[in-house]
Design a protein around this motif. Structure first.
Motif, PDB file in Angstrom:
ATOM      1  N   THR A 106      -8.333  -2.995  -7.734  1.00  8.35           N
ATOM      2  CA  THR A 106      -8.209  -2.066  -6.608  1.00  8.35           C
ATOM      3  C   THR A 106      -6.931  -1.254  -6.722  1.00  8.35           C
ATOM      4  N   TRP A 144       0.826  -1.215   0.000  1.00  6.80           N
ATOM      5  CA  TRP A 144       0.000   0.000   0.000  1.00  6.80           C
ATOM      6  C   TRP A 144       0.855   1.257   0.000  1.00  6.80           C
ATOM      7  N   HIS A 146     -10.617  -3.529   1.198  1.00  7.72           N
ATOM      8  CA  HIS A 146      -9.656  -4.591   0.853  1.00  7.72           C
ATOM      9  C   HIS A 146      -9.461  -5.553   1.978  1.00  7.72           C
ATOM     10  N   LYS A 184      -9.506   1.149  -0.091  1.00  4.37           N
ATOM     11  CA  LYS A 184      -8.497   0.634   0.844  1.00  4.37           C
ATOM     12  C   LYS A 184      -9.168  -0.082   2.003  1.00  4.37           C
ATOM     13  N   LEU A 214      -1.640  -6.986  -4.230  1.00  2.00           N
ATOM     14  CA  LEU A 214      -2.956  -6.345  -4.146  1.00  2.00           C
ATOM     15  C   LEU A 214      -3.786  -6.722  -5.365  1.00  2.00           C
TER      16      LEU A 214
END
Length: 104
Positions: A57, A3, A104, A101, A53
């Motif tokens: 997204t 991230w 997720h 975020k 990830l």
């Protein structure tokens, strides 16, 4: 860690987008070099973050950060007009990024 890299990559997207505009069709060396370096770094970071990830997204967050920062920078520097509607839409975009975020 993915991230953090994704957020930095999104910020670099704003750098290369702004530099692209300032390069005036790649006719100015400084902005052209900044564009190239930021583009490669931004794409490399996005690719690295996508290893862990979800692709959709990660891409949406990367684009959203880049778009929000590019428009914000343009408004702060006077390149683009500021309006209440634009500010509200940017806040909505940022809210959607945060939502992705959190989801997720």
């Amino acid at each position: 860690m993915a991230w953090i890299v994704l957020i930095i990559s999104g910020m670099l997207e704003a750098v290369w987008a702004t530099a692209l505009g300032k390069s005036e069709g790649f006719s100015k060396l400084g902005p052209t070099v900044v564009f190239g370096v930021a583009l490669v770094a931004s794409m490399a970071g996005l690719a690295w973050a996508m290893r862990t990830l979800p692709i959709g997204t990660a891409y949406a967050v990367w684009v959203g950060i880049g778009a929000a920062l590019t428009v914000s920078y343009a408004m702060v520097t006077g390149t683009e007009a500021v309006s209440l509607l634009k500010v509200l839409l940017l806040l909505g975009l940022i809210g959607c990024i945060v939502g992705l975020k959190l989801a997720h």
